[in-house]
Design an enzyme around this catalytic site. Structure first.
Site, PDB file in Angstrom:
ATOM      1  N   GLY A  38       0.864  -1.192   0.000  1.00  0.00           N
ATOM      2  CA  GLY A  38       0.000   0.000   0.000  1.00  0.00           C
ATOM      3  C   GLY A  38       0.892   1.229   0.000  1.00  0.00           C
ATOM      4  CE1 TYR A  39      -1.744   5.986  -1.996  1.00  0.00           C
ATOM      5  CE2 TYR A  39      -3.222   4.769  -0.551  1.00  0.00           C
ATOM      6  CZ  TYR A  39      -3.000   5.492  -1.711  1.00  0.00           C
ATOM      7  OH  TYR A  39      -4.026   5.716  -2.570  1.00  0.00           O
ATOM      8  CB  ALA A  40       2.664   2.439   4.891  1.00  0.00           C
ATOM      9  CG  ASN A  63       0.555  -6.360  -1.905  1.00  0.00           C
ATOM     10  OD1 ASN A  63       0.235  -5.868  -0.827  1.00  0.00           O
ATOM     11  ND2 ASN A  63      -0.169  -6.207  -2.995  1.00  0.00           N
ATOM     12  CD  GLU A 195     -12.816  11.712  -0.872  1.00  0.00           C
ATOM     13  OE1 GLU A 195     -12.256  10.610  -0.772  1.00  0.00           O
ATOM     14  OE2 GLU A 195     -12.220  12.752  -1.182  1.00  0.00           O
ATOM     15  CG  ASP A 326      -4.847   2.873   7.366  1.00  0.00           C
ATOM     16  OD1 ASP A 326      -4.286   3.986   7.427  1.00  0.00           O
ATOM     17  OD2 ASP A 326      -5.868   2.656   6.688  1.00  0.00           O
ATOM     18  CD  GLN A 344      -1.478  14.930   4.741  1.00  0.00           C
ATOM     19  OE1 GLN A 344      -0.800  15.836   5.155  1.00  0.00           O
ATOM     20  NE2 GLN A 344      -2.781  14.975   4.776  1.00  0.00           N
TER      21      GLN A 344
END
Ligand code: FAD
Length: 424
Positions: A38-40, A63, A195, A326, A344
């Protein structure tokens, strides 16, 4: 066993490392295992690539899927406004010398033996980075997990989009014309819920036009137990978002305790009164937790899949294990509560950990809050970004796309971002 290109490059890097060790230049080659792309996980990987190429570290990325997906765009796929391929990046494009990618599901982390078990592999590590992300949390609400669809990953998002369209089609083609089939209930009006509702404004129009349905008959509800909407924005901005949705036929009900769900209804309690709302498409966005594997790996320390890390993002008592994204609850010195989990902060955590493992970072992790943007479809939104800059309407929607493009560049590279059409 046949060696992959990555394995050959890794062997060469290891060989170079051994030569350096013989010359007394460096002591050890760290074996770093990153869980989750993921992002992290990917920003950690990016920060380690140079060290991996130089043979200073060996990196293994694990992953579940062969691709990374942009979680921050899952609501667009869920509504059916974009295809899942538009938010996915092939992980093999991100593999570089000294990096190996294993596509497999992690099933256990054994911190005593320093082992990670996946369905097909057993991996040992010197340094472990856990970036396994979030899972939906339904807080034990009766029937919720069984009946409502979560915006949890690519497959779940595709399921929501398909269910929505199937139900509109069913309405259009059936004799009885059950209004439930063109009704949608969204549990949760946090960022993800709002959203998604914003995306439904556009999708509703498209489906009505495609199936010849009168748009006025469509019912869409956004429900939340909280008394205020989007508290991270000023009242003026949250009122703007609410008005935008209401003007487009979406009913927002706040202070609505969600008590249960069946296959076609939500029970809510507002001002002490219970009420049932009916819809064939039920979506749950009101709760997320960290990955369940965290609770099993750190039974004393993790709660709902999240663990309060040290100031260096490690597990207390385990300097060799970093928790990012997360799964991490990071409470900065002097603060009482952890920062909210966002892409972020996940990006900043990964960048910090990558730099730290490769020896370029020695201080504590510091989070820089660059603000928040809530899109309402692709043409509207609200933004309150760094330096007190505020925007609403089309400008905010465009700002969100610029931020997303920048984030993709941060976790991949220019060529990959370009190849995946993520450069504006
Ligand atoms: P993830 O992005 O969840 O990545 C985790 C990775 O681990 C995934 O690739 C997953 O497949 C993999 N994985 C999980 N379990 C296993 C396993 N057992 N074995 C192997 N691999 C596994 N944040 C913002 O900052 N701005 C926004 O506008 C925003 N909008 C959002 C909109 C929606 C609809 C949602 C759902 C979230 C939004 N967020 C937003 C929150 C943000 O997406 C998350 O905070 C972010 O994705 C966390 O990043 P991560 O790297 O920790 O985990």
């Amino acid at each position: 066993m046949m060696k992959t290109v990555a394995a050959v490059e890794m062997a060469a890097a290891a060989d170079k490392n051994t030569k350096k060790q013989l010359k007394g230049e460096i002591n050890t080659m760290k074996n770093v295992v990153i869980l989750g792309a993921g992002y992290a996980g990917l920003t950690t990987l990016k920060g380690l690539k140079k060290a991996a190429k130089a043979g200073e570290v060996k990196v293994t990325l694990v992953n579940k899927n062969s691709y990374h997906y942009d979680t921050v765009n899952l609501h667009e796929v869920s509504a059916g406004n974009i295809a899942s391929r538009d938010i996915c990046i092939d992980i093999k494009d991100l593999v570089s010398p000294g990096v190996e990618f294993i596509q497999d599901e992690v099933i256990k982390i054994d911190t005593e033996k320093k082992l990670v078990l996946t369905k097909k592999h057993e991996l040992d590590y010197d340094v472990l980075v856990v970036g396994l992300g979030f899972q939906p949390e339904t807080f034990g609400i009766e029937g919720m997990a069984e009946n409502a669809l979560p915006i949890a990953n690519v497959n779940a998002a595709e399921k929501i989009a398909a269910t929505l369209e199937d139900n509109f089609r069913k309405y259009a083609t059936s004799e009885e014309k059950d209004v439930k089939d063109i009704s949608v209930i969204v549990g949760g009006t946090g960022l993800a819920g709002m959203e998604f509702l914003g995306e439904l404004v556009h999708r509703k129009k498209e489906l009505c036009s495609k199936y010849g349905i009168d748009e006025k008959l469509v019912k869409i509800y956004g429900l939340d137990a909280a008394p205020t909407l989007l508290p991270m924005f000023s009242k003026e901005y949250s009122d703007y978002a609410r008005k935008y949705l209401e003007d487009n036929g979406i009913e927002i009900i706040l202070g609505a305790g969600i008590k249960g769900a069946t296959k076609d209804s939500f029970t809510i309690e507002v001002d002490g009164e219970r009420k049932d709302l009916y819809a064939s498409t039920l979506v749950w966005t009101a709760g997320v937790r960290g990955n369940k594997l965290m609770d099993e790996a750190f039974p004393e320390l993790a709660k709902r899949g999240r663990l309060v890390t040290t100031q260096q993002l490690t597990v207390p008592g385990h300097d060799e294990i970093y928790i990012v994204g997360d799964c991490a609850a990071f409470i900065e010195t002097g603060q009482e509560r952890p920062y909210p989990t966002t892409a972020q902060i996940a990006n900043q955590m990964g960048a910090y950990v990558g730099a730290r493992i490769s020896g370029k970072q020695v201080g504590d992790f510091k989070y820089i809050n660059r603000g928040v943007v809530c899109s309402l479809g692709h043409k509207d939104g609200i933004a309150d970004v760094m330096g007190g800059k505020k925007a609403k309407g089309f400008k905010a929607a465009k700002l969100k796309k610029i931020i997303e493009a920048k984030a993709i560049y941060e976790l991949t590279d220019f060529v990959t971002a370009l190849k995946n059409q993520r450069i504006l």
